[in-house]
Design an enzyme around this catalytic site. Structure first.
Site, short mmCIF file in Angstrom:
data_model
loop_
_atom_site.label_atom_id
_atom_site.label_comp_id
_atom_site.label_asym_id
_atom_site.label_seq_id
_atom_site.Cartn_x
_atom_site.Cartn_y
_atom_site.Cartn_z
N THR A 123 -3.14 4.24 0.36
CA THR A 123 -4.36 4.63 -0.35
C THR A 123 -5.55 3.81 0.13
O THR A 123 -6.65 4.35 0.35
CB THR A 123 -4.18 4.41 -1.86
OG1 THR A 123 -3.01 5.08 -2.30
CG2 THR A 123 -5.39 4.91 -2.63
N TYR B 62 -0.22 16.48 -7.51
CA TYR B 62 -0.80 17.81 -7.72
C TYR B 62 0.27 18.83 -8.10
O TYR B 62 0.27 19.35 -9.21
CB TYR B 62 -1.61 18.30 -6.52
CG TYR B 62 -2.35 19.60 -6.80
CD1 TYR B 62 -3.41 19.63 -7.70
CD2 TYR B 62 -1.96 20.79 -6.21
CE1 TYR B 62 -4.06 20.82 -7.99
CE2 TYR B 62 -2.59 21.97 -6.50
CZ TYR B 62 -3.65 21.99 -7.39
OH TYR B 62 -4.29 23.16 -7.69
N TYR C 28 6.94 4.77 -4.05
CA TYR C 28 5.59 4.40 -4.48
C TYR C 28 5.27 5.13 -5.77
O TYR C 28 5.10 6.35 -5.79
CB TYR C 28 4.59 4.76 -3.37
CG TYR C 28 3.16 4.31 -3.60
CD1 TYR C 28 2.80 3.46 -4.63
CD2 TYR C 28 2.16 4.77 -2.75
CE1 TYR C 28 1.49 3.06 -4.82
CE2 TYR C 28 0.83 4.36 -2.92
CZ TYR C 28 0.50 3.51 -3.95
OH TYR C 28 -0.80 3.11 -4.13
N ARG D 234 -2.95 7.89 -9.53
CA ARG D 234 -3.31 8.73 -8.38
C ARG D 234 -2.59 10.07 -8.39
O ARG D 234 -3.15 11.09 -8.02
CB ARG D 234 -2.98 7.99 -7.08
CG ARG D 234 -3.79 6.74 -6.82
CD ARG D 234 -5.12 7.08 -6.19
NE ARG D 234 -5.89 5.87 -5.89
CZ ARG D 234 -7.03 5.86 -5.21
NH1 ARG D 234 -7.53 7.00 -4.75
NH2 ARG D 234 -7.67 4.74 -4.99
N LYS E 193 7.29 0.21 -4.96
CA LYS E 193 5.96 -0.34 -5.23
C LYS E 193 5.55 0.21 -6.59
O LYS E 193 5.31 1.41 -6.73
CB LYS E 193 4.96 0.07 -4.15
CG LYS E 193 3.53 -0.40 -4.45
CD LYS E 193 2.54 0.09 -3.41
CE LYS E 193 1.12 -0.34 -3.78
NZ LYS E 193 0.11 0.17 -2.80
N ILE F 84 2.29 -5.61 -3.04
CA ILE F 84 1.61 -4.85 -1.99
C ILE F 84 0.16 -4.80 -2.45
O ILE F 84 -0.17 -4.10 -3.40
CB ILE F 84 2.24 -3.47 -1.79
CG1 ILE F 84 3.68 -3.64 -1.31
CG2 ILE F 84 1.43 -2.66 -0.77
CD1 ILE F 84 4.44 -2.34 -1.10
#
Length: 293
Positions: free
Chosen positions: A46, A109, A135, A140, A163, A205
């Site tokens: 990102t 999405y 992740y 997000r 993460k 991270i």
């Protein structure tokens, strides 16, 4: 097994004035991170503005970094997509290029039910021969990786960790039940690094590490090696700066901070653009307060 301890930087992508990737600056940043104790490097996440990168640019950045790093630190490439087949193809491409591990995001999405979420990751893990880090970033993607899905995935031979970037410490604690030598957890939020470490995390991270790599590395190692009071002092001392690095959407503030620091990493690709003057003033004042500027 992928059990890197410490600070893994979520590296920004530097751009030239014309918007192209600045490979000369990218090389400088990589060398600077290695010299300043960064324990691993994530490409194309990102923070790198990956949604605006072409597949050709992704491939070029990975090949460039693999050759330059030459196994001096672990190199992780983000191959995530909300299309599982695309994620498989990118993962195989980056594996062939020579990265040490992959960072794979949950489907955004279109989302997925639990079985679809499991298969999204498991199919990629079946296809590759290098470690995968899950992740989880619901801010997000609009969805969490369900805890029961993490439990299933943690048993896969090629899935080495997660993460955890939800900021939800209850979720992190539940995931911590599955940690082992073969499945580790990294904080994906710089403001709660120590709480994640306290339930068994191996490191972070980090966005913050783009600006202060040695500080982040030292703080994590202080905690892991028992110097908890010193680590707590560092986390709290820089907490306002960390928060200001997210005063606008990432990576706008971190790139602005780096430019204020004289690192000349360039601008952004739309829809990202320069931060407001009011926010810039807040960020600059905090950098001056903690003597980063």
């Amino acid at each position: 097994m992928f059990n890197v301890k410490g600070s893994i930087v979520a590296l920004i992508t530097p751009f030239n004035e014309d918007g192209s990737v600045n490979f000369e600056k990218l090389g400088e940043l990589i060398e600077w991170h290695i010299a300043n104790k960064t324990d691993g490097i994530v490409l194309l996440g990102t923070t790198s503005e990956s949604p605006t990168m072409t597949h050709e640019e992704d491939e070029a950045i990975v090949k460039f970094a693999v050759e330059l790093v030459n196994k001096r630190v672990p190199l992780i490439a983000s191959s995530g997509s909300n299309c599982t087949q695309t994620m498989i193809e990118k993962s195989l491409q980056f594996q062939a290029a020579g990265v040490d591990a992959l960072l794979c995001i949950s489907p955004y999405y279109n989302k997925a039910n639990n079985e679809g979420m499991y298969r999204h990751f498991a199919d990629v893990a079946d296809a590759v021969d290098i470690p995968i880090i899950l992740y989880n970033v619901p801010g997000r993607t609009g969805c969490n990786i369900p805890v029961e899905v993490v439990e299933r995935l943690a048993k896969h031979r090629n899935i080495a960790g997660i993460k955890e970037a939800s900021g939800n410490l209850s979720y992190a604690a539940k995931v911590a039940r599955f940690l082992s030598d073969d499945f580790v957890m990294y904080s994906g939020n710089d403001d709660v690094i120590l709480p994640v470490l306290s339930v068994g995390g191996s490191g972070v991270i980090s966005v913050w590490a783009n600006l202060m790599p040695e500080t982040v590395h030292t703080m994590v190692m202080d905690f892991l090696e028992g110097r908890t009071a010193k680590a707590m002092e560092t986390q709290i001392h820089y907490l306002d700066l960390i928060n200001d690095l997210f005063i606008e959407v990432n990576p706008i503030p971190i790139k602005e901070a780096m430019n204020l620091h004289g690192m000349e990493v360039g601008g952004y690709r739309l829809p990202l653009c320069e931060m407001t003057e009011a926010h810039r003033a807040i960020l600059k004042a905090e950098m001056e307060k903690v003597e980063v500027l």
